[in-house]
Design a protein around this motif. Structure first.
Motif, PDB file in Angstrom:
ATOM      1  N   ARG A 171       0.816  -1.207   0.000  1.00  0.00           N
ATOM      2  CA  ARG A 171       0.000   0.000   0.000  1.00  0.00           C
ATOM      3  C   ARG A 171       0.851   1.258   0.000  1.00  0.00           C
ATOM      4  NH1 ARG A 171      -3.018  -2.944   3.975  1.00  0.00           N
ATOM      5  NH2 ARG A 171      -2.047  -1.652   5.589  1.00  0.00           N
ATOM      6  N   LEU A 174       1.650   2.891  -3.325  1.00  0.00           N
ATOM      7  CA  LEU A 174       0.564   3.495  -4.091  1.00  0.00           C
ATOM      8  C   LEU A 174       0.337   4.930  -3.650  1.00  0.00           C
ATOM      9  CD1 LEU A 174      -1.985   0.523  -3.958  1.00  0.00           C
ATOM     10  CD2 LEU A 174      -0.629   1.250  -5.935  1.00  0.00           C
ATOM     11  N   SER A 176      -1.586   8.255  -2.439  1.00  0.00           N
ATOM     12  CA  SER A 176      -2.744   8.419  -1.543  1.00  0.00           C
ATOM     13  C   SER A 176      -3.466   9.741  -1.752  1.00  0.00           C
ATOM     14  CB  SER A 176      -2.294   8.307  -0.079  1.00  0.00           C
ATOM     15  OG  SER A 176      -1.330   9.304   0.215  1.00  0.00           O
ATOM     16  N   THR A 256      -8.301  12.078  -1.182  1.00  0.00           N
ATOM     17  CA  THR A 256      -7.278  11.453  -0.342  1.00  0.00           C
ATOM     18  C   THR A 256      -7.788  10.095   0.116  1.00  0.00           C
ATOM     19  OG1 THR A 256      -6.578  13.636   0.439  1.00  0.00           O
ATOM     20  CG2 THR A 256      -5.812  11.726   1.679  1.00  0.00           C
ATOM     21  N   VAL A 257      -6.973   9.081  -0.073  1.00  0.00           N
ATOM     22  CA  VAL A 257      -7.338   7.710   0.274  1.00  0.00           C
ATOM     23  C   VAL A 257      -6.483   7.258   1.457  1.00  0.00           C
ATOM     24  CG1 VAL A 257      -7.589   5.347  -0.568  1.00  0.00           C
ATOM     25  CG2 VAL A 257      -7.868   7.270  -2.151  1.00  0.00           C
ATOM     26  N   SER A 258      -7.136   6.729   2.487  1.00  0.00           N
ATOM     27  CA  SER A 258      -6.433   6.234   3.668  1.00  0.00           C
ATOM     28  C   SER A 258      -7.019   4.912   4.102  1.00  0.00           C
ATOM     29  CB  SER A 258      -6.523   7.256   4.811  1.00  0.00           C
ATOM     30  OG  SER A 258      -7.855   7.371   5.265  1.00  0.00           O
ATOM     31  N   THR A 259      -6.501   4.364   5.176  1.00  0.00           N
ATOM     32  CA  THR A 259      -6.997   3.080   5.682  1.00  0.00           C
ATOM     33  C   THR A 259      -8.354   3.215   6.355  1.00  0.00           C
ATOM     34  OG1 THR A 259      -5.755   3.455   7.727  1.00  0.00           O
ATOM     35  CG2 THR A 259      -4.683   2.142   6.002  1.00  0.00           C
ATOM     36  N   ASP A 316      -4.456   4.535 -10.862  1.00  0.00           N
ATOM     37  CA  ASP A 316      -3.773   4.537  -9.570  1.00  0.00           C
ATOM     38  C   ASP A 316      -4.758   4.740  -8.424  1.00  0.00           C
ATOM     39  OD1 ASP A 316      -1.277   4.222 -10.811  1.00  0.00           O
ATOM     40  OD2 ASP A 316      -1.087   6.386 -11.121  1.00  0.00           O
ATOM     41  N   LEU A 317      -5.757   5.588  -8.645  1.00  0.00           N
ATOM     42  CA  LEU A 317      -6.767   5.797  -7.605  1.00  0.00           C
ATOM     43  C   LEU A 317      -7.557   4.520  -7.356  1.00  0.00           C
ATOM     44  CD1 LEU A 317      -8.464   7.543  -5.707  1.00  0.00           C
ATOM     45  CD2 LEU A 317      -9.817   8.253  -7.689  1.00  0.00           C
ATOM     46  N   ALA A 320      -5.449   2.184  -5.394  1.00  0.00           N
ATOM     47  CA  ALA A 320      -5.291   2.639  -4.010  1.00  0.00           C
ATOM     48  C   ALA A 320      -6.530   2.314  -3.185  1.00  0.00           C
ATOM     49  CB  ALA A 320      -4.995   4.136  -3.994  1.00  0.00           C
ATOM     50  N   GLN A 324      -6.758  -0.231   0.018  1.00  0.00           N
ATOM     51  CA  GLN A 324      -7.134   0.266   1.336  1.00  0.00           C
ATOM     52  C   GLN A 324      -8.443  -0.331   1.838  1.00  0.00           C
ATOM     53  OE1 GLN A 324      -5.090   1.688   3.070  1.00  0.00           O
ATOM     54  NE2 GLN A 324      -3.815   3.133   1.941  1.00  0.00           N
TER      55      GLN A 324
END
Length: 337
Positions: A171, A174, A176, A256-259, A316-317, A320, A324
């Motif tokens: 992760r 990749l 974010s 924005t991509v997070s866990t 890529d998004l 990601a 996640q």
């Protein structure tokens, strides 16, 4: 049918809702019966009396109605039953079962156009089993039902990784944070607005000229004919401009991509509060993301198109978000329009 019917543990049935089948068959049967009423008598012998003509038309109308309902509820009533180990496809009396371990499934969507205008969509399931390639059309399947079916057959979620450290490292490679430039879409909406104002201005100017005494008797009186045309054109461009501006408002400037979730500008979308995330396949010319929450609330956002640039790329998004959301099985699915 909005959602698949779960008839047992791990078993889902996909198909057309019986009410939709009945209504569609009823409408088609009524149209064919009316056509028979007006067209068939022209081909009957003129020597035939009125009562006989009526009996012939009635018999034909009943036959057409029976044929329509048999076709709708029998020949075109395709069901797909998805089980953990097998997939059963077909109609009653003509079903085939495919083992999931040795069978691959792919979607095929064809949009039909008549004179450049959309006239329908055909959705089909391509089955690869051994050396066979079978294309099975699914008449009457809605976009939602078909998407749910493909989400069951081809889940986009990555396989579970035994080593959490290895998954975290994957992760980390990749991106974010993603930036969206919607300048092209805003410019297009502004141009539509300008054209709409121009058409209304022309319509107003000619209307004022028509109010001048003696204008309708002059050689320029024919200009009055353009008033309704420019007014209609102005209304059309106004509707288009309103739709594009509404679309612009759905475009975030940053993702924005997070866990824990996805942030669109300053609005958070926690995974725990979502029932499904739908993302358009990368090959589509327009890429969107749609969030579904408990209670049926949905929000859709445009992310990329010919007039909207996403940096880094949309692929890529998607990767990601896929990585996640791996700890939320079934949360992410492809939106096959």
């Amino acid at each position: 049918m909005v959602n698949p019917v779960q008839v047992g543990p791990g078993e889902h049935v996909f198909g057309r809702h019986p009410l939709r089948i009945f209504v569609g068959a009823l409408v088609l049967a009524a149209v064919l019966s009316v056509a028979a009423l007006f067209i068939l008598p022209q081909f009957l012998p003129r020597t035939m009396n009125i009562s006989t003509r009526g009996s012939v038309v009635l018999v034909v109308a009943i036959g057409l109605t029976i044929a329509v309902f048999v076709g709708a509820f029998w020949f075109r009533n395709i069901r797909v039953v998805v089980r953990p180990d097998t997939v059963e496809i077909g109609r009653a009396g003509a079903r085939e079962t495919f083992p999931r371990a040795t069978t691959a499934f792919r979607s095929k969507i064809t949009e039909h156009r008549t004179n450049g205008l959309p006239s329908g969509t055909t959705r089909a399931l391509v089955v690869y089993s051994g050396d066979r390639e079978v294309t099975i059309e699914l008449p009457g399947f809605t976009r939602t039902t078909f998407n749910e079916l493909m989400a069951q057959l081809n889940p986009i979620a990555p396989p579970p990784v035994a080593d959490p450290v290895e998954a975290a490292r994957a992760r980390a490679h990749l991106p974010s944070s993603f930036v969206i430039d919607a300048t092209g879409e805003r410019r297009f909406a502004s141009r539509l607005t300008i054209v709409a104002v121009a058409f209304f201005a022309v319509s107003l100017a000619v209307g004022l000229l028509a109010a001048v005494p003696g204008f309708l008797d002059s050689e320029l009186s024919a200009l009055v004919l353009i008033v309704p045309m420019t007014a209609i054109a102005g209304i059309g461009f106004t509707i288009g401009a309103v739709q594009r501006r509404r679309l612009v408002r759905s475009i975030p400037s940053r993702v924005t991509v997070s866990t824990q979730g996805i942030r669109l500008d300053e609005v958070d979308q926690p995974y725990a509060q979502l029932t499904r995330i739908w993302m358009t396949p990368p090959a589509y010319p327009v890429q969107r993301i749609r969030f579904e929450r408990a209670g049926g609330k949905r929000t859709t956002h445009l992310l990329a198109s010919s007039r909207v640039a996403l940096t880094p790329e949309y692929t890529d998004l998607l990767l990601a978000v896929r990585a996640q959301t791996a700890h939320f099985p079934g949360l992410l699915s492809l939106d096959l329009e």
